[in-house]
Scaffold this motif. Structure first.
Motif, PDB file in Angstrom:
ATOM      1  N   VAL A  47     -11.685 -20.298  16.927  1.00 15.68           N
ATOM      2  CA  VAL A  47     -10.704 -19.239  16.663  1.00 15.68           C
ATOM      3  C   VAL A  47     -11.299 -18.141  15.791  1.00 15.68           C
ATOM      4  O   VAL A  47     -12.089 -18.406  14.880  1.00 15.68           O
ATOM      5  CB  VAL A  47      -9.454 -19.827  15.956  1.00 15.68           C
ATOM      6  N   ALA A  48     -10.913 -16.911  16.075  1.00 15.91           N
ATOM      7  CA  ALA A  48     -11.146 -15.781  15.183  1.00 15.91           C
ATOM      8  C   ALA A  48      -9.797 -15.148  14.883  1.00 15.91           C
ATOM      9  O   ALA A  48      -8.851 -15.263  15.676  1.00 15.91           O
ATOM     10  CB  ALA A  48     -12.091 -14.768  15.813  1.00 15.91           C
ATOM     11  N   GLU A  49      -9.690 -14.497  13.724  1.00 14.01           N
ATOM     12  CA  GLU A  49      -8.403 -13.925  13.337  1.00 14.01           C
ATOM     13  C   GLU A  49      -8.582 -12.587  12.635  1.00 14.01           C
ATOM     14  O   GLU A  49      -9.622 -12.306  12.037  1.00 14.01           O
ATOM     15  CB  GLU A  49      -7.641 -14.867  12.400  1.00 14.01           C
ATOM     16  N   ILE A  50      -7.553 -11.775  12.743  1.00  7.33           N
ATOM     17  CA  ILE A  50      -7.369 -10.614  11.874  1.00  7.33           C
ATOM     18  C   ILE A  50      -6.094 -10.885  11.096  1.00  7.33           C
ATOM     19  O   ILE A  50      -5.038 -11.118  11.686  1.00  7.33           O
ATOM     20  CB  ILE A  50      -7.243  -9.308  12.678  1.00  7.33           C
ATOM     21  N   PHE A  51      -6.189 -10.900   9.769  1.00  5.37           N
ATOM     22  CA  PHE A  51      -5.050 -11.245   8.923  1.00  5.37           C
ATOM     23  C   PHE A  51      -4.663 -10.044   8.065  1.00  5.37           C
ATOM     24  O   PHE A  51      -5.496  -9.479   7.353  1.00  5.37           O
ATOM     25  CB  PHE A  51      -5.381 -12.428   8.023  1.00  5.37           C
ATOM     26  N   LEU A  52      -3.399  -9.670   8.155  1.00  2.00           N
ATOM     27  CA  LEU A  52      -2.858  -8.559   7.376  1.00  2.00           C
ATOM     28  C   LEU A  52      -1.759  -9.112   6.467  1.00  2.00           C
ATOM     29  O   LEU A  52      -0.668  -9.448   6.945  1.00  2.00           O
ATOM     30  CB  LEU A  52      -2.284  -7.482   8.302  1.00  2.00           C
ATOM     31  N   PRO A  53      -2.008  -9.243   5.186  1.00  2.00           N
ATOM     32  CA  PRO A  53      -1.015  -9.858   4.292  1.00  2.00           C
ATOM     33  C   PRO A  53       0.173  -8.945   4.056  1.00  2.00           C
ATOM     34  O   PRO A  53       0.047  -7.714   4.026  1.00  2.00           O
ATOM     35  CB  PRO A  53      -1.808 -10.079   2.999  1.00  2.00           C
ATOM     36  N   VAL A  54       1.327  -9.550   3.896  1.00  2.88           N
ATOM     37  CA  VAL A  54       2.535  -8.828   3.494  1.00  2.88           C
ATOM     38  C   VAL A  54       2.821  -9.230   2.056  1.00  2.88           C
ATOM     39  O   VAL A  54       3.374 -10.293   1.789  1.00  2.88           O
ATOM     40  CB  VAL A  54       3.732  -9.154   4.413  1.00  2.88           C
ATOM     41  N   ASP A  55       2.390  -8.383   1.119  1.00  2.00           N
ATOM     42  CA  ASP A  55       2.507  -8.712  -0.301  1.00  2.00           C
ATOM     43  C   ASP A  55       3.898  -8.441  -0.857  1.00  2.00           C
ATOM     44  O   ASP A  55       4.236  -8.922  -1.935  1.00  2.00           O
ATOM     45  CB  ASP A  55       1.468  -7.926  -1.104  1.00  2.00           C
ATOM     46  N   SER A  56       4.680  -7.640  -0.143  1.00  2.00           N
ATOM     47  CA  SER A  56       6.053  -7.367  -0.575  1.00  2.00           C
ATOM     48  C   SER A  56       6.878  -7.030   0.661  1.00  2.00           C
ATOM     49  O   SER A  56       6.335  -6.505   1.651  1.00  2.00           O
ATOM     50  CB  SER A  56       6.095  -6.205  -1.574  1.00  2.00           C
ATOM     51  N   PRO A  57       8.181  -7.328   0.651  1.00  2.00           N
ATOM     52  CA  PRO A  57       9.014  -7.023   1.822  1.00  2.00           C
ATOM     53  C   PRO A  57       8.959  -5.552   2.233  1.00  2.00           C
ATOM     54  O   PRO A  57       9.098  -5.227   3.407  1.00  2.00           O
ATOM     55  CB  PRO A  57      10.425  -7.428   1.352  1.00  2.00           C
ATOM     56  N   ALA A  58       8.725  -4.674   1.262  1.00  2.00           N
ATOM     57  CA  ALA A  58       8.700  -3.242   1.565  1.00  2.00           C
ATOM     58  C   ALA A  58       7.554  -2.871   2.503  1.00  2.00           C
ATOM     59  O   ALA A  58       7.615  -1.838   3.184  1.00  2.00           O
ATOM     60  CB  ALA A  58       8.597  -2.437   0.265  1.00  2.00           C
ATOM     61  N   ARG A  59       6.498  -3.701   2.537  1.00  2.00           N
ATOM     62  CA  ARG A  59       5.333  -3.376   3.360  1.00  2.00           C
ATOM     63  C   ARG A  59       5.324  -4.120   4.702  1.00  2.00           C
ATOM     64  O   ARG A  59       4.366  -4.002   5.464  1.00  2.00           O
ATOM     65  CB  ARG A  59       4.046  -3.702   2.595  1.00  2.00           C
ATOM     66  N   ASP A  60       6.391  -4.864   4.980  1.00  2.00           N
ATOM     67  CA  ASP A  60       6.419  -5.642   6.212  1.00  2.00           C
ATOM     68  C   ASP A  60       6.321  -4.737   7.438  1.00  2.00           C
ATOM     69  O   ASP A  60       5.534  -4.988   8.359  1.00  2.00           O
ATOM     70  CB  ASP A  60       7.694  -6.484   6.274  1.00  2.00           C
TER      71      ASP A  60
END
Length: 419
Positions: free
Chosen positions: A177-190
């Motif tokens: 598997v390979a992945e691109i991960f984009l974290p959501v650090d706060s609901p405002a940035r979802d």
């Protein structure tokens, strides 16, 4: 100065602004954001944006740049915060370290030495822009090495639990598997992260390089490796990610998947079933206590509990075997050396994760319950070393704490976004 002017002019063309002194002063030199006392100009933003578009092999369009600007600006803000923290801790990065970072990137891409710099120059990208990004990354690595890594301790029980899980998964399917991960650090940035994930998916399906985009946008520790997670067994990833992988065929990519921590784009590079012959290489020297559940020799419930308690107190196979003699248990005692593949699946599942010289729970078989003890285990070259497992567990934990530290720096900072 002439070089800076030419590069600024190129960027003005890219963003569709007329090339003039007035536009340069009023447009590109405008302030995009202020991070504590550090300024990010529109020129900084557009230069970084152009470099990422080029190095990620993205099609250059006004619509794409508009979509990417918010994320690139956030990356520049985080870069400033990282460098400020590094400065506070007296962390400095030399030009030699930056050039070494370029060399590692060339090795990962299997390109000749010096090719990265030549590529940037051929595309009209100021080398200082690439150096700035690498300097921020290297400085942050050193900050984490000083402030977080020494505090992360992986215990022997954690390592053994992980090895037990790997043992239990031998003979089961694995995914590369390979992945691109984009974290959501706060609901405002979802919404922002969701839109970016969808845009990245669109670009990859349109021909952009998954690995290049992973290096530029993914916030996972695997980003430097083009998002490569390596071979993973079922159960090692979050359930929502496992379900998506199950639906993919090799070489297929998922749409963005929301997890508890953010958005993932998964690429199933390959799938395999662990070689059953390797499972047969695991040799177990066993002893057993056979407790009949029917027939003339059936034991009372009290007697079964008494034997199970005595077995749990045994710390070696000789002591364990003595119970077979003491309680006159037929079909009990040393069982010899057996390959893991010779055992029934329910027995194998218990014994592969059972430490040596420890009694198992009673395992039901036809007509009896059996308590086992592994006297000796031989498993050549099938599992990663304890050191490798500890390193991976530590790396995962350090990554979580590093992202938490960056969020704390961001909350404590005075950030003024002016775009």
């Amino acid at each position: 100065m002439r070089r800076l002017f030419l590069f600024s002019a190129l960027l003005l063309v890219l963003v569709g602004l007329p090339v003039s002194g007035k536009a340069q002063d009023g447009g590109m030199q405008r302030i995009a954001a202020v991070v504590n006392d550090d300024v990010i100009t529109v020129l900084d933003l557009e230069a970084r944006l152009y470099m990422i578009v080029v190095t990620s092999q993205l099609p250059d369009s006004a619509e794409l740049r508009q979509r990417l600007r918010p994320q690139i600006l956030q990356s520049l803000i985080q870069e400033k915060l990282r460098l400020q923290e590094a400065k506070r801790l007296d962390v400095t990065i030399s030009d030699a370290e930056i050039l070494d970072g370029f060399s590692r990137l060339e090795k990962q891409n299997k390109t000749p030495p010096g090719s990265f710099v030549k590529f940037l120059q051929a595309k009209g990208i100021d080398l200082e822009i690439a150096k700035s990004q690498v300097r921020g990354d290297l400085a942050w690595f050193q900050v984490i090495a000083r402030t977080i890594e020494p505090k992360v301790i992986v215990g022997s029980q954690e390592i053994e639990l992980e090895l037990n899980q790997l043992r239990n998964n031998l003979g089961r399917p694995q995914n590369l598997v390979a992945e691109i991960f984009l974290p959501v650090d706060s609901p405002a940035r979802d919404g922002e992260m969701s839109a970016l994930a969808q845009k990245l998916e669109q670009q990859i399906r349109g021909g952009a390089s998954f690995q290049s985009l992973a290096r530029q946008f993914s916030q996972s520790p695997t980003a430097a490796l083009g998002g490569d997670l390596g071979w993973v067994f079922k159960g090692q990833l979050a359930a929502e990610l496992e379900n998506v992988l199950d639906s993919l065929s090799p070489s297929q990519m998922s749409s963005p998947v929301r997890s508890l921590t953010g958005y993932h784009i998964l690429l199933l590079r390959d799938r395999r079933v662990s070689d059953q012959a390797k499972l047969g290489d695991i040799k177990l020297t066993l002893s057993q206590l056979y407790l009949p559940t029917d027939g003339a020799a059936v034991l009372t419930e009290d007697k079964r509990r008494e034997i199970a308690l005595r077995a749990s107190e045994a710390k070696s196979c000789p002591v364990f075997d003595a119970l077979a003699t003491e309680y006159e248990l037929s079909s009990s005692g040393p069982s010899g050396v057996l390959a893991a593949t010779d055992l029934p699946e329910n027995v194998r599942k218990v014994l592969l994760s059972l430490p040596e010289n420890k009694a198992s729970p009673a395992v039901p078989v036809t007509g009896a319950d059996v308590i086992f003890m592994v006297c000796k285990r031989e498993e050549p070259n099938l599992l990663p070393s304890s050191e490798a497992v500890a390193e991976r567990l530590k790396r995962d934990r350090v990554d979580i704490l590093a992202r938490r530290k960056l969020r704390e720096l961001q909350r404590a900072a005075i950030i003024d976004i002016r775009l």
